[in-house]
Design a protein around this motif. Structure first.
Motif, PDB file in Angstrom:
ATOM      1  N   ARG A 151      33.311  29.605  32.897  1.00 33.85           N
ATOM      2  CA  ARG A 151      31.962  30.422  33.272  1.00 33.85           C
ATOM      3  C   ARG A 151      31.842  31.608  32.933  1.00 33.85           C
ATOM      4  NH1 ARG A 151      32.035  31.901  39.913  1.00 33.85           N
ATOM      5  NH2 ARG A 151      33.548  33.294  39.688  1.00 33.85           N
ATOM      6  N   MET A 179      39.167  25.347  41.948  1.00 31.20           N
ATOM      7  CA  MET A 179      38.171  26.202  42.604  1.00 31.20           C
ATOM      8  C   MET A 179      36.819  25.835  42.457  1.00 31.20           C
ATOM      9  SD  MET A 179      40.331  28.683  43.501  1.00 31.20           S
ATOM     10  CE  MET A 179      39.629  30.126  43.874  1.00 31.20           C
ATOM     11  N   ALA A 226      33.276  27.239  43.085  1.00 30.59           N
ATOM     12  CA  ALA A 226      32.753  28.495  43.692  1.00 30.59           C
ATOM     13  C   ALA A 226      31.061  28.260  43.512  1.00 30.59           C
ATOM     14  CB  ALA A 226      32.972  29.781  42.809  1.00 30.59           C
ATOM     15  N   GLY A 258      30.474  36.101  42.486  1.00 37.46           N
ATOM     16  CA  GLY A 258      30.659  34.639  42.508  1.00 37.46           C
ATOM     17  C   GLY A 258      32.084  34.142  42.756  1.00 37.46           C
ATOM     18  N   TYR A 259      32.958  35.088  43.117  1.00 40.08           N
ATOM     19  CA  TYR A 259      34.275  34.794  43.875  1.00 40.08           C
ATOM     20  C   TYR A 259      34.206  34.285  44.912  1.00 40.08           C
ATOM     21  CZ  TYR A 259      36.413  36.213  39.578  1.00 40.08           C
ATOM     22  OH  TYR A 259      36.827  36.367  38.009  1.00 40.08           O
ATOM     23  N   GLY A 273      41.614  34.607  44.405  1.00 40.82           N
ATOM     24  CA  GLY A 273      41.393  35.686  43.263  1.00 40.82           C
ATOM     25  C   GLY A 273      40.953  34.536  42.253  1.00 40.82           C
ATOM     26  N   ASP A 274      41.038  34.952  40.830  1.00 38.28           N
ATOM     27  CA  ASP A 274      41.084  34.010  39.839  1.00 38.28           C
ATOM     28  C   ASP A 274      42.160  32.962  39.480  1.00 38.28           C
ATOM     29  OD1 ASP A 274      39.145  34.466  36.764  1.00 38.28           O
ATOM     30  OD2 ASP A 274      40.970  33.100  36.786  1.00 38.28           O
ATOM     31  N   ALA A 275      41.681  31.862  39.606  1.00 34.57           N
ATOM     32  CA  ALA A 275      43.036  31.022  39.787  1.00 34.57           C
ATOM     33  C   ALA A 275      43.706  30.798  38.189  1.00 34.57           C
ATOM     34  CB  ALA A 275      42.651  29.344  40.293  1.00 34.57           C
TER      35      ALA A 275
HETATM   36  N1  URA Z   1      36.792  31.077  39.912  1.00 32.55           N
HETATM   37  C1  URA Z   1      38.316  31.419  40.342  1.00 32.55           C
HETATM   38  O1  URA Z   1      39.217  31.375  39.808  1.00 32.55           O
HETATM   39  N2  URA Z   1      38.230  32.031  41.660  1.00 32.55           N
HETATM   40  C2  URA Z   1      37.228  32.235  42.352  1.00 32.55           C
HETATM   41  O2  URA Z   1      36.985  32.642  43.196  1.00 32.55           O
HETATM   42  C3  URA Z   1      35.868  31.890  41.816  1.00 32.55           C
HETATM   43  C4  URA Z   1      35.701  31.162  40.580  1.00 32.55           C
END
Ligand code: URA
Ligand code: PRP
Length: 209
Positions: free
Chosen positions: A104, A133, A135, A192-193, A199-201
């Motif tokens: 994304r 995730m 989101a 958008g988290y 966090g960011d997977a």
């Molecule tokens: N993608 C992720 O990795 N973490 C989020 O919180 C949202 C999108």
């Protein structure tokens, strides 16, 4: 919530808590994701259809249960989907695999597609789409649109964490696709988290930040 299953198994919840902790290392995060994915796989396949096959045990001939139909397809949304994929293949080694390259855009949150490779005969198979995730749900909605264009009709979506906003959008976009998740979190933040999330997977799995 209709069409949404929250997998509340204690082992799943325990491992998820460790994964959420920002102090958890990349190595531990990856190992836990692999472990948790076997448990999630167990739940998402719980109601698969069975048929019987005649076998001989050392003691008798019986009609024994076996999975009905063609091999499953696991469709991983790259990159982070691969973290779920590995553990699922431990449990279902004969599954076929689709790879869907989507990330994304950080500004627009719109999905950007860069790769697609899937087995043939998607129409005859159960396709389980995996991504840790959900989101905004933009990535998952786009991935499933691609799979449907290639003929998939029987689809399930499996994730680790979902935002309520994402579930609502996903169910509106693909009401025929049931969602399985270990948690529905509080909300999405302005970037958008998922909050509280993890966090960011992808970054946490691969140590890219
Ligand atoms: N993608 C992720 O990795 N973490 C989020 O919180 C949202 C999108
Ligand atoms: C993450 C995640 C999902 C997507 C979810 O991937 O793995 O694919 O974000 O967000 P959405 O529901 O708002 O679309 P990311 O774009 O960070 O790519 P990566 O897996 O390559 O890190």
């Amino acid at each position: 919530m209709e069409g949404v299953t929250v997998i509340d198994h204690p082992l799943v919840q325990h491992k998820l808590t460790i994964m959420r902790d920002k102090e958890t290392s990349t190595a531990s995060f990856r190992r836990l994701l692999r472990e948790i994915s076997t448990l999630l796989c167990y739940e998402v396949t719980r109601n698969l259809d069975l048929t019987t096959v005649e076998i001989e045990t050392p003691m008798a001939t019986i009609d024994a249960p076996t999975l009905e139909g063609k091999k499953l397809v696991f469709a991983s949304i790259l990159r982070a989907g691969n973290g779920l994929l590995e553990g699922m293949l431990d449990l279902v080694p004969a599954a076929r695999v689709a790879h869907i390259g989507i990330y994304r855009d950080h500004e627009t949150l719109q999905p950007v597609e860069y790769y697609f490779k899937a087995p043939e005969n998607l129409a005859d198979r159960l396709v389980i789409v995996v991504d840790p995730m959900l989101a905004t749900a933009n990535s998952a909605i786009a991935a499933i649109e691609k799979l449907k264009e290639r003929g998939a009709r029987n689809i399930r979506f499996l994730c680790l964490l979902a935002a309520p906003e994402g579930i609502e959008r996903f169910r509106a976009g693909h009401p025929d696709v049931p969602v399985f998740t270990a948690s529905i979190d509080s909300h999405l933040n302005e970037k958008g988290y998922i909050v509280p999330g993890l966090g960011d997977a992808g970054d946490r799995m691969y140590g890219t930040k």
